[in-house]
Scaffold this motif. Structure first.
Motif, PDB file in Angstrom:
ATOM      1  N   ALA A  98      -1.545  -8.109   2.112  1.00  0.00           N
ATOM      2  CA  ALA A  98      -2.397  -7.878   2.927  1.00  0.00           C
ATOM      3  C   ALA A  98      -3.047  -6.338   3.175  1.00  0.00           C
ATOM      4  O   ALA A  98      -3.902  -5.747   3.675  1.00  0.00           O
ATOM      5  N   GLY A  99      -2.011  -5.495   2.567  1.00  0.00           N
ATOM      6  CA  GLY A  99      -2.135  -4.003   2.666  1.00  0.00           C
ATOM      7  C   GLY A  99      -1.118  -3.242   3.660  1.00  0.00           C
ATOM      8  O   GLY A  99      -1.522  -2.132   4.076  1.00  0.00           O
ATOM      9  N   VAL A 100      -0.201  -3.949   4.277  1.00  0.00           N
ATOM     10  CA  VAL A 100       0.572  -3.530   5.373  1.00  0.00           C
ATOM     11  C   VAL A 100       1.473  -2.513   4.773  1.00  0.00           C
ATOM     12  O   VAL A 100       2.135  -2.678   3.749  1.00  0.00           O
ATOM     13  N   THR A 101       1.480  -1.307   5.482  1.00  0.00           N
ATOM     14  CA  THR A 101       2.288  -0.221   4.882  1.00  0.00           C
ATOM     15  C   THR A 101       3.962  -0.288   5.229  1.00  0.00           C
ATOM     16  O   THR A 101       4.712  -0.078   4.337  1.00  0.00           O
ATOM     17  N   SER A 102       4.190  -0.782   6.344  1.00  0.00           N
ATOM     18  CA  SER A 102       5.434  -0.748   6.671  1.00  0.00           C
ATOM     19  C   SER A 102       5.560  -1.938   7.514  1.00  0.00           C
ATOM     20  O   SER A 102       5.060  -2.528   8.315  1.00  0.00           O
ATOM     21  N   TYR A 103       6.950  -2.548   7.389  1.00  0.00           N
ATOM     22  CA  TYR A 103       7.173  -3.886   7.953  1.00  0.00           C
ATOM     23  C   TYR A 103       8.425  -3.919   8.799  1.00  0.00           C
ATOM     24  O   TYR A 103       9.527  -3.468   8.270  1.00  0.00           O
ATOM     25  N   VAL A 104       8.269  -3.995  10.333  1.00  0.00           N
ATOM     26  CA  VAL A 104       9.369  -3.826  11.147  1.00  0.00           C
ATOM     27  C   VAL A 104       9.742  -5.264  11.937  1.00  0.00           C
ATOM     28  O   VAL A 104       8.902  -5.619  12.454  1.00  0.00           O
ATOM     29  N   VAL A 105      10.897  -5.776  11.638  1.00  0.00           N
ATOM     30  CA  VAL A 105      11.384  -6.980  12.260  1.00  0.00           C
ATOM     31  C   VAL A 105      11.970  -6.772  13.611  1.00  0.00           C
ATOM     32  O   VAL A 105      12.846  -5.800  13.840  1.00  0.00           O
ATOM     33  N   LYS A 106      11.593  -7.523  14.375  1.00  0.00           N
ATOM     34  CA  LYS A 106      11.914  -7.717  15.864  1.00  0.00           C
ATOM     35  C   LYS A 106      13.423  -8.475  15.819  1.00  0.00           C
ATOM     36  O   LYS A 106      13.386  -9.216  14.978  1.00  0.00           O
ATOM     37  N   PRO A 107      14.354  -8.339  16.528  1.00  0.00           N
ATOM     38  CA  PRO A 107      14.173  -6.885  17.675  1.00  0.00           C
ATOM     39  C   PRO A 107      14.318  -5.752  16.873  1.00  0.00           C
ATOM     40  O   PRO A 107      15.178  -5.540  15.854  1.00  0.00           O
ATOM     41  N   PHE A 108      13.703  -4.523  17.490  1.00  0.00           N
ATOM     42  CA  PHE A 108      13.841  -3.287  16.691  1.00  0.00           C
ATOM     43  C   PHE A 108      14.013  -2.453  17.984  1.00  0.00           C
ATOM     44  O   PHE A 108      13.817  -2.461  19.093  1.00  0.00           O
ATOM     45  N   SER A 109      14.539  -1.079  17.805  1.00  0.00           N
ATOM     46  CA  SER A 109      14.578  -0.039  18.700  1.00  0.00           C
ATOM     47  C   SER A 109      13.538   0.805  18.772  1.00  0.00           C
ATOM     48  O   SER A 109      12.800   1.027  17.640  1.00  0.00           O
ATOM     49  N   PRO A 110      13.100   1.141  19.845  1.00  0.00           N
ATOM     50  CA  PRO A 110      11.597   1.965  19.972  1.00  0.00           C
ATOM     51  C   PRO A 110      11.948   3.214  19.103  1.00  0.00           C
ATOM     52  O   PRO A 110      10.784   3.881  18.472  1.00  0.00           O
ATOM     53  N   LEU A 111      13.234   3.649  19.254  1.00  0.00           N
ATOM     54  CA  LEU A 111      13.478   4.983  18.182  1.00  0.00           C
ATOM     55  C   LEU A 111      13.185   4.803  16.873  1.00  0.00           C
ATOM     56  O   LEU A 111      12.773   5.719  16.143  1.00  0.00           O
ATOM     57  N   GLN A 112      13.661   3.825  16.531  1.00  0.00           N
ATOM     58  CA  GLN A 112      13.423   3.290  14.885  1.00  0.00           C
ATOM     59  C   GLN A 112      11.892   3.127  14.656  1.00  0.00           C
ATOM     60  O   GLN A 112      11.444   3.820  13.751  1.00  0.00           O
ATOM     61  N   ARG A 166      -8.596  -3.456   5.209  1.00  0.00           N
ATOM     62  CA  ARG A 166      -8.350  -2.874   3.962  1.00  0.00           C
ATOM     63  C   ARG A 166      -9.685  -3.073   2.991  1.00  0.00           C
ATOM     64  O   ARG A 166     -10.168  -2.293   2.249  1.00  0.00           O
ATOM     65  N   GLY A 167     -10.255  -4.185   3.512  1.00  0.00           N
ATOM     66  CA  GLY A 167     -11.426  -4.718   2.646  1.00  0.00           C
ATOM     67  C   GLY A 167     -12.819  -4.161   3.375  1.00  0.00           C
ATOM     68  O   GLY A 167     -13.698  -4.675   2.806  1.00  0.00           O
ATOM     69  N   SER A 168     -12.828  -3.598   4.460  1.00  0.00           N
ATOM     70  CA  SER A 168     -13.846  -3.225   5.363  1.00  0.00           C
ATOM     71  C   SER A 168     -14.305  -1.833   4.805  1.00  0.00           C
ATOM     72  O   SER A 168     -13.874  -1.100   4.083  1.00  0.00           O
ATOM     73  N   ASP A 169     -15.554  -1.305   5.478  1.00  0.00           N
ATOM     74  CA  ASP A 169     -15.912  -0.012   5.112  1.00  0.00           C
ATOM     75  C   ASP A 169     -15.565   0.706   6.514  1.00  0.00           C
ATOM     76  O   ASP A 169     -16.116   1.775   6.700  1.00  0.00           O
ATOM     77  N   SER A 170     -14.480   0.330   7.063  1.00  0.00           N
ATOM     78  CA  SER A 170     -14.267   0.955   8.222  1.00  0.00           C
ATOM     79  C   SER A 170     -13.480   2.433   8.023  1.00  0.00           C
ATOM     80  O   SER A 170     -13.209   2.671   7.020  1.00  0.00           O
ATOM     81  N   PRO A 171     -13.745   3.598   8.741  1.00  0.00           N
ATOM     82  CA  PRO A 171     -13.149   4.786   8.389  1.00  0.00           C
ATOM     83  C   PRO A 171     -11.677   4.596   8.555  1.00  0.00           C
ATOM     84  O   PRO A 171     -11.030   5.464   8.086  1.00  0.00           O
ATOM     85  N   ASN A 172     -10.985   3.539   9.241  1.00  0.00           N
ATOM     86  CA  ASN A 172      -9.770   3.299   9.180  1.00  0.00           C
ATOM     87  C   ASN A 172      -9.085   2.703   8.024  1.00  0.00           C
ATOM     88  O   ASN A 172      -7.860   2.171   8.249  1.00  0.00           O
ATOM     89  N   ARG A 173      -9.988   2.578   7.106  1.00  0.00           N
ATOM     90  CA  ARG A 173      -9.491   1.551   5.950  1.00  0.00           C
ATOM     91  C   ARG A 173      -8.234   1.925   5.322  1.00  0.00           C
ATOM     92  O   ARG A 173      -7.557   1.045   4.958  1.00  0.00           O
ATOM     93  N   ASP A 174      -7.933   3.254   5.169  1.00  0.00           N
ATOM     94  CA  ASP A 174      -6.790   3.420   4.469  1.00  0.00           C
ATOM     95  C   ASP A 174      -5.684   4.156   5.504  1.00  0.00           C
ATOM     96  O   ASP A 174      -4.657   4.806   4.743  1.00  0.00           O
TER      97      ASP A 174
END
Length: 126
Positions: free
Chosen positions: A99-113, A70-78
């Protein structure tokens, strides 16, 4: 087929295999790395549509990688960042959010989720 590129960073080989298979079946192009430093290197070298980071990894944690991104100048920043974690504590969620995480997935989770979350973040959902 979406052809969208996803970077997957997780130090658990079995989980990485499962997620790669599942996401590839949905038409995503997956690049795998097994630690935070490799993830950083890839994010500096290539463009992705989304990144999936495990919280606890060798070298750098998923949160550290996201913070750097998120703090870099990488093309992937956003791009959207999904954090996979066994840590379900509120303070861990706060740290991830800061830190800028968009989505938080708690284990265990299903791959479909996970596919649902990826699809909604990339606009591939119905």
């Amino acid at each position: 087929m979406t052809g969208k590129k996803i970077l997957l960073a997780d130090d658990e080989t079995a989980l990485r295999f499962l997620l790669t298979e599942t996401l590839a079946d949905e038409g995503y192009a997956i690049t795998e790395t097994e630690d935070g430093q490799q993830a950083k290197d890839k994010l500096q070298q290539e463009s992705y549509d989304l990144v999936i980071l495990d919280y606890m990894m060798p070298e750098k944690t998923g949160v550290e990688v996201c913070e750097w991104l998120r703090g870099s100048d990488s093309p992937n920043r956003d791009i959207p960042v999904i954090l996979l974690t066994a840590k379900a504590l509120e303070k861990d969620k706060e740290k991830a959010k800061a830190a800028g995480v968009t989505s938080y997935v708690v284990k265990p989770f299903s791959p479909l989720q996970l596919i649902d979350i990826v699809g909604s973040l990339l606009g591939d959902g119905e």
